[in-house]
Design an enzyme around this catalytic site. Structure first.
Site, PDB file in Angstrom:
ATOM      1  N   HIS A 156       0.820  -1.220   0.000  1.00  0.00           N
ATOM      2  CA  HIS A 156       0.000   0.000   0.000  1.00  0.00           C
ATOM      3  C   HIS A 156       0.854   1.270   0.000  1.00  0.00           C
ATOM      4  CE1 HIS A 156       0.896   0.934   4.225  1.00  0.00           C
ATOM      5  NE2 HIS A 156       0.688  -0.355   4.505  1.00  0.00           N
TER       6      HIS A 156
ATOM      7  N   CYS B 184       3.438  -4.663   6.691  1.00  0.00           N
ATOM      8  CA  CYS B 184       3.021  -4.404   5.315  1.00  0.00           C
ATOM      9  C   CYS B 184       4.210  -3.958   4.476  1.00  0.00           C
ATOM     10  CB  CYS B 184       1.941  -3.329   5.277  1.00  0.00           C
ATOM     11  SG  CYS B 184       0.350  -3.846   5.966  1.00  0.00           S
TER      12      CYS B 184
END
Length: 418
Positions: free
Chosen positions: A323, A341
């Site tokens: 992301h 992440c």
């Protein structure tokens, strides 16, 4: 004697062949007929059972003293012959295959009266409806474009748990996977209610895939029968593979073997290391709220966070994404500072989002994290060796998707000519 194709279980229906009364001879001496001749078998056969048959029971055909059965064929509503076995003395025949619930069957019988008379007759019976039905929810959900990446597994979620090995074989035989071009693949029982199918290698680019569960009326286990048919179709797009090197702090995306872009990234810092291994894209969200409490970080602590994140591509159900992370641009390409992440600039995240689809491959290497779980947190299916994968099929072997996984039974003995 060789096995015959007919129907299943013990007990059930009995078709009795009465003793043939000799026909009057045309000779002056009243001798019985000699040589093969036809008889009206319809007058010799009696279907003793009344009403509908329990599909868990077998059907039996019996010949009277002096007579013998030369052929028994039981055919179901789908045109398939049901397996059966002829006794050594040819006096009786019993189903060994399984009957479907709420179905009609045709029974064709050929017999020899022992005096040269031969004939055929056809009878019929039906089975009771099932009390419990097993249905299957098939995946992936292709209600959208129906195009997926080369790593997409096929999934089946059963309405009831199936534990017995024989019952599991019945489930696998009720499942059909076809593809063009054909691949070699196998089912893996994740647990008592969930199965995954994958090819030995990634799906070829441009493959069309069909998945169906067609166990309608089929006996799976005692009291449990296959429910309504379900099916889906999907298509495999380009081969898009992203490799995230946690040590080099970069993501490399390839399409059909060609490097398209290399992107500086940051991955999980010590204590929050990103999982190594092959993952499959599960979904994409234009914007998603991420809160540290969902992964066990206490609110108000030094690691706490609560952010709206853009251009998020999900690779685990527990919340691992690729992301946009504009707050860590200074670290991207140099060090790992995330909570697990893979973060990149907003522009790069949008590009990655636009060039990736569900089913594409995302592989993390050189991280200090654990290996991606095979199941339960997304699709870690490709981290299982092929040899181990096949061992978790109830049938214990792979199959080609050019033909259905289940095979129709063949016919048995050949009837003599009349």
């Amino acid at each position: 004697m060789a096995d015959r194709r007919g129907i299943a279980g013990l007990g059930g229906i009995t078709l009795a062949l009465a003793v043939l009364t000799p026909l009057a001879a045309c000779s002056a001496g009243g001798d019985e007929p000699t040589g093969p001749h036809k008889v009206d078998a319809a007058q010799l056969v009696h279907l003793s059972a009344e009403g509908k048959v329990d599909p868990a029971q077998s059907v039996t055909v019996t010949a009277a003293a002096g007579s013998r059965l030369t052929d028994v064929t039981v055919v179901g509503p789908d045109g398939r012959v049901v397996a059966g076995k002829l006794a050594d003395d040819q006096r009786s025949w019993q189903t060994t295959g399984r009957l479907k619930a709420s179905a009609s069957y045709s029974v064709r019988i050929a017999a020899d009266d022992g005096r040269g008379g031969r004939g055929e007759t056809t009878q019929a019976f039906s089975t009771l409806a099932a009390q419990r039905l097993l249905t299957a929810k098939l995946g992936p959900d292709s209600s959208g474009s129906g195009v997926y990446g080369v790593g997409q597994p096929l999934t089946v979620q059963l309405s009831e748990a199936v534990k017995d090995p024989q019952a599991r074989q019945e489930v696998e035989q009720a499942l059909t996977v076809t593809s063009q071009p054909a691949v070699t693949g196998a089912w893996y029982w994740v647990d008592d209610k969930n199965l995954h199918f994958r090819p030995e290698e990634y799906w070829p680019v441009g493959t069309t895939v069909g998945l169906a569960f067609d166990g309608t009326g089929t006996r799976i286990a005692d009291g449990l029968y296959g429910g309504d048919r379900s099916s889906l179709k999907l298509r495999i797009g380009a081969r898009v593979e992203s490799v995230i090197d946690a040590a080099a702090h970069e993501l490399t995306l390839k399409r059909d073997g060609e490097v398209i872009r290399t992107i500086p990234v940051t991955t999980g810092k010590p204590g929050f290391d990103t999982r190594n291994g092959v993952k499959v894209v599960l979904g994409q969200e234009r914007s998603v709220r991420m809160n540290g409490e969902t992964i066990g970080i206490a609110a108000g602590s030094s690691e706490a966070y609560d952010l709206n994140v853009e251009w998020a591509t999900r690779v685990t159900w527990s919340g691992e994404y690729v992301h946009a992370a504009p707050w860590s641009v200074g670290s991207q390409g140099y060090e790992n500072v995330s909570h697990g992440c893979t973060g990149m600039s907003t522009d790069n995240a949008k590009w990655f989002y636009d060039n990736t689809r569900v089913g594409d491959l995302v592989t993390v290497v050189n991280s200090h994290g654990a290996t991606m779980e095979p199941f339960g947190n997304g699709f870690g299916d490709w981290n299982v060796s092929w040899a181990d994968w096949v061992k978790h099929s109830s049938l214990g072997k792979p199959f080609s998707t050019t033909v259905p996984a289940s095979q129709a039974p063949a016919t048995g003995m050949i009837r003599p000519e009349l």
